[in-house]
Each structure stands twice: as C-alpha cells, then as structure tokens.
Design an enzyme around this catalytic site. Sequence first.
Site, PDB file in Angstrom:
ATOM      1  N   ARG A 120     -15.153 -16.310  -9.835  1.00  0.00           N
ATOM      2  CA  ARG A 120     -14.973 -14.817  -9.991  1.00  0.00           C
ATOM      3  C   ARG A 120     -15.938 -14.167  -9.444  1.00  0.00           C
ATOM      4  O   ARG A 120     -16.388 -12.721  -9.701  1.00  0.00           O
ATOM      5  CB  ARG A 120     -14.266 -15.135 -11.674  1.00  0.00           C
ATOM      6  CG  ARG A 120     -13.102 -14.138 -11.416  1.00  0.00           C
ATOM      7  CD  ARG A 120     -12.270 -14.298 -12.413  1.00  0.00           C
ATOM      8  NE  ARG A 120     -10.916 -15.433 -12.266  1.00  0.00           N
ATOM      9  CZ  ARG A 120      -9.897 -14.538 -11.457  1.00  0.00           C
ATOM     10  NH1 ARG A 120      -9.995 -13.561 -10.284  1.00  0.00           N
ATOM     11  NH2 ARG A 120      -8.564 -15.086 -11.261  1.00  0.00           N
ATOM     12  N   THR A 179      -9.293  -1.566 -18.595  1.00  0.00           N
ATOM     13  CA  THR A 179     -10.176  -1.923 -20.035  1.00  0.00           C
ATOM     14  C   THR A 179     -10.376  -3.482 -19.455  1.00  0.00           C
ATOM     15  O   THR A 179      -9.411  -3.646 -18.714  1.00  0.00           O
ATOM     16  CB  THR A 179     -10.391  -1.531 -21.038  1.00  0.00           C
ATOM     17  OG1 THR A 179      -8.824  -1.733 -21.379  1.00  0.00           O
ATOM     18  CG2 THR A 179     -10.405   0.090 -21.373  1.00  0.00           C
ATOM     19  N   HIS A 231       0.151   0.145 -13.260  1.00  0.00           N
ATOM     20  CA  HIS A 231       1.194  -1.272 -13.962  1.00  0.00           C
ATOM     21  C   HIS A 231       2.966  -0.694 -13.677  1.00  0.00           C
ATOM     22  O   HIS A 231       3.391   0.647 -13.853  1.00  0.00           O
ATOM     23  CB  HIS A 231       0.985  -1.344 -14.789  1.00  0.00           C
ATOM     24  CG  HIS A 231       1.621  -2.568 -15.062  1.00  0.00           C
ATOM     25  ND1 HIS A 231       0.825  -3.981 -14.586  1.00  0.00           N
ATOM     26  CD2 HIS A 231       2.629  -3.151 -16.702  1.00  0.00           C
ATOM     27  CE1 HIS A 231       2.071  -5.186 -15.372  1.00  0.00           C
ATOM     28  NE2 HIS A 231       3.330  -4.676 -16.233  1.00  0.00           N
ATOM     29  N   GLY A 235       0.816  -1.413   0.264  1.00  0.00           N
ATOM     30  CA  GLY A 235       0.479  -0.168  -0.029  1.00  0.00           C
ATOM     31  C   GLY A 235       0.593   1.792   0.199  1.00  0.00           C
ATOM     32  O   GLY A 235       0.550   2.204   0.564  1.00  0.00           O
ATOM     33  N   MET A 263      -4.337  -7.374  -6.970  1.00  0.00           N
ATOM     34  CA  MET A 263      -3.816  -8.374  -8.155  1.00  0.00           C
ATOM     35  C   MET A 263      -4.252  -9.537  -8.123  1.00  0.00           C
ATOM     36  O   MET A 263      -4.196 -10.641  -7.811  1.00  0.00           O
ATOM     37  CB  MET A 263      -2.476  -9.321  -7.005  1.00  0.00           C
ATOM     38  CG  MET A 263      -1.489  -8.011  -6.513  1.00  0.00           C
ATOM     39  SD  MET A 263      -0.608  -7.677  -7.785  1.00  0.00           S
ATOM     40  CE  MET A 263       0.520  -8.639  -7.958  1.00  0.00           C
ATOM     41  N   LEU A 268      -6.370  -6.876 -19.783  1.00  0.00           N
ATOM     42  CA  LEU A 268      -5.740  -6.953 -19.018  1.00  0.00           C
ATOM     43  C   LEU A 268      -4.285  -5.960 -19.371  1.00  0.00           C
ATOM     44  O   LEU A 268      -3.392  -6.412 -20.179  1.00  0.00           O
ATOM     45  CB  LEU A 268      -4.972  -8.633 -18.716  1.00  0.00           C
ATOM     46  CG  LEU A 268      -3.766  -8.185 -16.960  1.00  0.00           C
ATOM     47  CD1 LEU A 268      -5.104  -7.912 -16.362  1.00  0.00           C
ATOM     48  CD2 LEU A 268      -3.514  -9.398 -17.590  1.00  0.00           C
ATOM     49  N   ASP A 269      -3.949  -5.102 -18.383  1.00  0.00           N
ATOM     50  CA  ASP A 269      -3.190  -4.338 -18.774  1.00  0.00           C
ATOM     51  C   ASP A 269      -3.117  -3.382 -19.883  1.00  0.00           C
ATOM     52  O   ASP A 269      -1.439  -3.071 -20.734  1.00  0.00           O
ATOM     53  CB  ASP A 269      -1.723  -4.976 -18.700  1.00  0.00           C
ATOM     54  CG  ASP A 269      -2.034  -4.971 -16.623  1.00  0.00           C
ATOM     55  OD1 ASP A 269      -1.950  -4.976 -16.030  1.00  0.00           O
ATOM     56  OD2 ASP A 269      -0.879  -6.917 -16.706  1.00  0.00           O
ATOM     57  N   GLN A 322       9.254   2.332  -7.792  1.00  0.00           N
ATOM     58  CA  GLN A 322       7.766   3.112  -7.294  1.00  0.00           C
ATOM     59  C   GLN A 322       8.300   4.182  -7.238  1.00  0.00           C
ATOM     60  O   GLN A 322       7.294   4.934  -6.821  1.00  0.00           O
ATOM     61  CB  GLN A 322       8.280   1.940  -5.930  1.00  0.00           C
ATOM     62  CG  GLN A 322       7.703   0.919  -5.989  1.00  0.00           C
ATOM     63  CD  GLN A 322       6.557   0.277  -5.377  1.00  0.00           C
ATOM     64  OE1 GLN A 322       6.963   0.454  -3.955  1.00  0.00           O
ATOM     65  NE2 GLN A 322       5.727  -0.669  -5.090  1.00  0.00           N
ATOM     66  N   ASN A 366      -5.233   1.944 -12.729  1.00  0.00           N
ATOM     67  CA  ASN A 366      -3.829   1.003 -12.511  1.00  0.00           C
ATOM     68  C   ASN A 366      -3.165   1.558 -12.470  1.00  0.00           C
ATOM     69  O   ASN A 366      -3.045   2.149 -13.513  1.00  0.00           O
ATOM     70  CB  ASN A 366      -4.081  -0.131 -12.926  1.00  0.00           C
ATOM     71  CG  ASN A 366      -3.266  -1.381 -12.765  1.00  0.00           C
ATOM     72  OD1 ASN A 366      -3.664  -1.082 -11.251  1.00  0.00           O
ATOM     73  ND2 ASN A 366      -3.289  -2.015 -13.308  1.00  0.00           N
ATOM     74  N   GLU A 386       6.127   5.860  -9.443  1.00  0.00           N
ATOM     75  CA  GLU A 386       4.813   5.098  -9.168  1.00  0.00           C
ATOM     76  C   GLU A 386       4.236   6.862  -8.100  1.00  0.00           C
ATOM     77  O   GLU A 386       3.084   7.103  -8.919  1.00  0.00           O
ATOM     78  CB  GLU A 386       4.477   4.174  -9.141  1.00  0.00           C
ATOM     79  CG  GLU A 386       4.905   3.853  -9.789  1.00  0.00           C
ATOM     80  CD  GLU A 386       4.471   1.455  -8.679  1.00  0.00           C
ATOM     81  OE1 GLU A 386       4.568   1.635  -8.028  1.00  0.00           O
ATOM     82  OE2 GLU A 386       5.343   0.500  -9.729  1.00  0.00           O
TER      83      GLU A 386
HETATM   84  C1  GRF Z   1       3.556  -1.473  -7.853  1.00  0.00           C
HETATM   85  O1  GRF Z   1       4.509  -1.409  -8.221  1.00  0.00           O
HETATM   86  C2  GRF Z   1       2.001  -1.207  -8.595  1.00  0.00           C
HETATM   87  O2  GRF Z   1       2.912  -1.003  -9.917  1.00  0.00           O
HETATM   88  C3  GRF Z   1       1.726  -2.900  -8.801  1.00  0.00           C
HETATM   89  O3  GRF Z   1       1.378  -3.162  -7.304  1.00  0.00           O
HETATM   90  C4  GRF Z   1       2.435  -2.278  -6.662  1.00  0.00           C
HETATM   91  C5  GRF Z   1       1.949  -1.461  -5.931  1.00  0.00           C
HETATM   92  O4  GRF Z   1       3.055  -1.398  -4.440  1.00  0.00           O
HETATM   93  N1  GRF Z   1       0.445  -3.015  -9.588  1.00  0.00           N
HETATM   94  P1  GRF Z   1       2.098  -0.754  -3.698  1.00  0.00           P
HETATM   95  O5  GRF Z   1       1.295  -2.144  -2.977  1.00  0.00           O
HETATM   96  O6  GRF Z   1       1.698   0.139  -3.299  1.00  0.00           O
HETATM   97  O7  GRF Z   1       3.300  -0.977  -2.767  1.00  0.00           O
END
Ligand code: GRF
Length: 221
Positions: free
Chosen positions: A68, A144, A112, A15, A93, A147-148, A174, A110, A177
């Site tokens: 699912r 969408t 990725h 997180g 995930m 996937l990815d 990260q 999302n 990110e």
């Molecule tokens: C990230 O690397 C993201 O790109 C991927 O999952 C990871 C999540 O990391 N989808 P966190 O739980 O936000 O630390």
Amino acid sequence: MKAGCRVTVLISGNGSNLQTLIDQQARGELPIRLQAVISNRDDAHGLQRATDARIPSLALSHKQYGSRDEYDAALAQAIDSHGTDLLVLAGFMRILTPDFVLRYQGRMLNIHPSLLPAYRGLHTHRRVLEQGDSQHGCSVHFVTPDLDAGPIVLQARVPVGQQDTEETLAARVQAEEHRIYPLAVRWFAQGRLALRNGAVHLDGSPLPAPLVLGQGDPLPH
Ligand code: GRF
C-alpha cells in the site's frame, strides 16, 4: 469565472460524479481546471469520460505494487506531477495510507453514499434497506486518516420507500451526489471552504453542523 483551482480526480469506476464536474466546468459554472483523472482500475469507464473531455488520464493499477505504501507513493507522485490544489475522490475504491492522507489533508474531499456517521464503508444502500430506515442520503467530507470519518461539509437526504431496491435507492442518492459534490468543489475553489484545526469553515466561520439539504431542495449559493 476564473479557472484557478487545479483539481485532480481519483476514480475506480463509472465516473458519474466526475462527469458532473466536467459538465459544470465546461459550462463555466466551476472555477476549476481539471488537471488529471487517475484510476486504480484500467477498465474504469470514467477514464473514457476523461479522454472525451480531453483531460489527461492515467490508469495506475495497484496490482503492480508490492505494498500500500509503494502504491500510495506512486499515486502521490502522479498527482503532484500535474500540480493539484484539490484532490477529489469520486468513487475511488481504495483505503489510503495515513501518510497519503496527511499529505493532502485539508485539500482532499470525498463523497460517501450515506448520511455519515451512519453506514461507513461498503454496501450502504443494502444496509439501509436491511435496517428498514426511512431516510438515506450522501455526504461530502474532508478526508482524514479514519475511513469515512472526516469532517462533514454537506449532506443531502432522500426518502426510502417500501418498494425501493438497492438500484432505485442508489439512483436517488446519486442524483443528490451530483448536486452537492460540485457545490462543495465550487466553494473550495472559490476559497470559501476550508478545514482549519480539524473543523470545516465556510466563508470564514466554523460550521456548527453539516449543512443538510432535502431531496431536490434549492442549492445554497
Ligand atoms: C458514488 O456513489 C459515491 O458515493 C461512492 O462511489 C460512487 C461513485 O460513483 N463513493 P461514480 O463512479 O461517480 O458514478
């Protein structure tokens, strides 16, 4: 800044992306209200982050559902019970059913860990190292059913060095990110980012191509 956009975050683990949203929201930099954090794993550290920030949180284990479809229906019910304008997948995930994705299409983002369309799926850092690529990165995209593969909003590149391991590369990706995901969320919350006719629009115009930042580049407004 007015906190208008109601955001629900889905997680499965650490997180850290959730934490950047919590922190920026707390500093008044994001016009969002974090309505709920939902994890499909009850041991996800992100649930503790939510509790610490006094955000309602829910562990909804997929193991308690027979299919699912049943799980995604329960998930949608939980999301909608909080009222959600934007659904943020942050390390969630699970593959989502097409019904679920269509329900939130245009309001689900999302992140990725690759420069999509390269390296969809899992173990992106390992695969980049195996291929000997000199660049890697991350992508924020609308979700969408494929996937990815949804329309990309924003990407950040990082260099890959000879000495890199999966861990060092993951950390470098990260850090990016944590810069680009809140930016995309802010744009959406401000009504500047939208998905129209399958195309990403920013400030009313279609993006001709995803915006790509280099490592540490100043963020656009
Ligand atoms: C990230 O690397 C993201 O790109 C991927 O999952 C990871 C999540 O990391 N989808 P966190 O739980 O936000 O630390």
